[in-house]
Design a protein around this motif. Structure first.
Motif, short mmCIF file in Angstrom:
data_model
loop_
_atom_site.label_atom_id
_atom_site.label_comp_id
_atom_site.label_asym_id
_atom_site.label_seq_id
_atom_site.Cartn_x
_atom_site.Cartn_y
_atom_site.Cartn_z
N ALA A 1 0.99 -1.18 0.16
CA ALA A 1 -0.37 0.23 -0.17
C ALA A 1 0.59 1.20 0.01
CB ALA A 1 -1.04 -0.14 1.24
N ASP A 2 2.43 1.35 0.93
CA ASP A 2 2.58 2.87 0.76
C ASP A 2 3.78 2.42 1.23
OD1 ASP A 2 4.12 4.90 0.90
OD2 ASP A 2 2.08 5.63 1.91
N PHE A 3 5.30 2.78 1.51
CA PHE A 3 6.10 3.00 2.60
C PHE A 3 6.93 3.87 2.72
CE2 PHE A 3 8.22 4.04 -1.39
CZ PHE A 3 9.50 3.95 -0.70
N ALA A 4 7.49 4.04 3.83
CA ALA A 4 8.83 5.26 4.46
C ALA A 4 9.80 4.95 4.60
CB ALA A 4 7.56 5.82 5.01
N LEU B 1 16.91 1.29 5.83
CA LEU B 1 16.12 0.50 6.54
C LEU B 1 14.56 1.25 5.97
CD1 LEU B 1 16.08 -1.86 8.72
CD2 LEU B 1 15.19 0.73 10.64
N TRP B 2 13.69 1.33 5.92
CA TRP B 2 12.00 1.09 5.51
C TRP B 2 11.77 0.84 6.20
CZ3 TRP B 2 14.27 -1.71 1.21
CH2 TRP B 2 13.23 -2.52 1.14
N VAL B 3 10.33 0.82 5.98
CA VAL B 3 8.65 0.18 6.96
C VAL B 3 7.51 0.34 5.60
CG1 VAL B 3 8.42 2.16 7.78
CG2 VAL B 3 7.58 -0.44 8.45
N GLN B 4 7.05 -1.01 5.07
CA GLN B 4 5.86 -1.06 4.40
C GLN B 4 4.73 -1.36 4.65
OE1 GLN B 4 8.19 -3.58 1.68
NE2 GLN B 4 7.36 -5.03 1.69
N VAL B 5 3.70 -1.25 4.02
CA VAL B 5 2.60 -1.52 4.43
C VAL B 5 2.10 -2.21 3.39
CG1 VAL B 5 -0.16 -0.75 5.36
CG2 VAL B 5 1.33 0.52 5.57
N PHE C 1 0.79 6.21 4.46
CA PHE C 1 2.15 6.66 4.91
C PHE C 1 2.41 7.84 4.53
CE2 PHE C 1 4.63 2.57 6.45
CZ PHE C 1 5.10 3.22 7.54
N ASP C 2 3.30 8.05 5.78
CA ASP C 2 4.06 9.61 5.70
C ASP C 2 4.77 9.66 6.65
OD1 ASP C 2 5.07 11.79 5.46
OD2 ASP C 2 3.64 13.25 6.76
N GLY C 3 6.40 9.58 7.00
CA GLY C 3 7.67 9.39 7.32
C GLY C 3 8.16 10.59 7.87
N GLY C 4 7.81 11.77 7.36
CA GLY C 4 7.80 13.20 7.26
C GLY C 4 9.84 13.83 6.39
#
Length: 533
Positions: free
Chosen positions: A282-285, A291-295, A334-337
């Protein structure tokens, strides 16, 4: 401290000891206060050391180009933090910009707001947006005092400046004058298919970027018959692209899996690529370098991935609250700033400090939908701290799947939205989360008597929350919040991540989106072909 060391330091003047302490890591500086009464007084009375402590506490870094003294810098920092806490901003401006058409995509970073626009039609079935031009506005700094004048810098990059590109998404890094465009182009094959490329341009004039060894990169994905959805993220020299393939039982659409591809845009080398299998992305940041995190959907869980030496490694995953049968998470963003840059932030806006490039707060917005009735049942934003999530992973074996109950309540805070149809994505920067409510229905006629909108700011920075809890306990929330299970969840959703909230402020006019960086809030109103900030 032993006697010999005490005698040695006892002969040093305070100025020399101060310079030594300034070179220490923050944890060591705080421990130095316990060494002796003299050390404690030196730290307490040194403006330079106190400035470094305040920068770290607020997750800022010093701008190397600043010529301001430590005393002036710490005063500006404290004034800015108080303005955020109270919601009393010193500068306000309204900008009108006439565009070629009504299709828009936005980006806001380091005080520069840019939007892509075009009079091209959206794709009739998928509703995807394409753009041909970009308008850029360099906003005036709040550090220059209250002003209602037009911003000093405005410029446009039209289709000719961008080599005739029709792009699907874009991002930018003003600190290195970088503009990244994602293009979907016809492969000129039979049957007709589309291919995906990334272009690296100068943000100021549209020319190929001088730092990119390869100004145009082919994503090396399989050609597809219909347009994809793209999400593009920058972190230093890395560019990540999420490609969402549209799935259907018909041969008209692509059955290729979703992909996340990471490239080093300076060298033109691919770092890694992962593809969805049973689930899509769906999205990632990015949450740090490498290193990243994803949905993931429709399984609805977060995955953390690490990449190095051109390989990707699965770190672990985090489950979402379990939904009742026939319920599903939907429309996830998603938003990681602001992400890290290749160079330290400059002081072009007269600010001697800038945000740390590491994502300290993540925001996810989503809706819950009843699949058997095809209607929305709820709309939520979840704010989480990735550092707490990584600490939870460190206590478990590699590639662990952590259920919601083992991480969610302490690492997140759920915020219900007032309107199920709210379309704005989460907006975070510097530990703060901004939301406008009640929601405006973008693209629909406003009601005859619309309810006023308010902006509400939440601060999740642990150091600031602890400080405000002592000074302003009525503005700080440490008690658990409960989302009743209702018709959506199998059990109540309880979350406890502490936060400080600024009192809601009513907006003078209705807006369609809100964006945030370390020193500014931007409210966007789309009406006909005008945008207002």
């Amino acid at each position: 401290m032993d006697d010999d060391t005490d005698m040695y330091f006892g002969k040093l003047p305070n100025e020399v000891i101060c310079k030594i302490i300034l070179r220490l890591a923050m944890g060591d500086i705080l421990r130095c206060r316990l060494v002796s009464m003299r050390f404690n007084l030196i730290i307490q009375n040194s403006t330079a050391i106190q400035y470094k402590i305040e920068l770290t506490a607020n997750w800022f870094t010093a701008c190397p180009g600043s010529t301001l003294s430590a005393a002036t810098s710490i005063r500006m920092l404290m004034e800015q933090q108080e303005a955020w806490r109270s919601g009393e901003w010193r500068a306000e401006q309204v900008i009108r910009w006439e565009t070629a058409g009504g299709r828009f995509c936005y980006a806001f970073r380091n005080g520069i707001w840019a939007f892509g626009h075009s009079d091209l039609p959206v794709y009739p079935i998928l509703g995807y947006i394409s753009a041909t031009d970009i308008a850029c506005i360099k906003l005036q700094s709040a550090f220059q005092g209250k002003t209602t004048e037009e911003p000093k810098y405005q410029w446009s990059l039209d289709n000719d400046d961008l080599d005739g590109l029709i792009f699907r998404d874009f991002t930018m890094d003003p600190l290195v004058n970088l503009l990244v465009l994602v293009e979907e182009t016809d492969s000129h094959s039979a049957p007709p298919t589309l291919q995906d490329r990334i272009h690296f341009h100068s943000l100021t004039d549209g020319r190929p970027h001088e730092m990119a060894t390869t100004p145009v990169i082919d994503l090396e994905l399989d050609a597809h018959p219909v347009p994809c959805k793209f999400k593009v993220r920058l972190h230093g020299s890395y560019i990540g692209i999420l490609v969402n393939q549209f799935r259907s039982g018909s041969d008209t659409y692509s059955d290729s899996p979703d992909s996340i591809v990471v490239w080093n845009w300076c060298t033109g080398e691919k770092e890694c690529q992962i593809q969805g299998k049973a689930s899509g992305f769906a999205d990632f940041a990015f949450i740090d370098t490498g290193l990243w995190v994803q949905v993931n959907t429709p399984a609805n869980f977060l995955e953390v991935w690490r990449f190095e030496a051109s390989k990707s490694f699965f770190v672990g995953s985090f489950g979402f609250p379990i939904l009742k049968p026939w319920q599903s998470y939907f429309d996830i963003h998603f938003d990681g700033g602001p992400s890290g840059s290749l160079v330290p932030a400059s002081a072009w806006d007269r600010a001697p400090f800038s945000l740390s490039p590491i994502s300290n707060v993540l925001g996810i917005s989503f809706k819950t939908i009843s699949m058997n009735h095809l209607r929305y049942l709820g709309h939520f934003t979840v704010v989480m701290q990735p550092q707490l999530m990584l600490e939870a992973l460190e206590k478990r074996p590699p590639e662990t799947n952590i259920e919601w109950e083992a991480w969610g309540p302490q690492c997140t805070r759920w915020i219900p939205m007032n309107n199920d149809h709210f379309k704005a994505e989460p907006c975070v920067a510097g530990g703060r989360f901004a939301v406008v409510t009640p929601a405006d229905l973008l693209g629909t006629a406003e009601p005859a008597n619309p309810a006023p909108q308010v902006v509400r700011l939440y601060d999740f920075m642990p150091e600031r929350v602890a400080r405000y809890a002592r000074k302003f306990p009525q503005e700080t929330c440490t008690a658990p919040s409960v989302i009743p299970k209702g018709a959506v969840f199998e059990s109540d959703v309880i979350t406890t991540l502490p936060y400080h909230v600024v009192a809601s402020k009513e907006l003078p006019q209705r807006v369609s989106a809100v964006m945030i960086d370390e020193g500014q809030l931007v409210f966007v109103k789309v009406k006909a072909t005008f945008l207002k900030l």
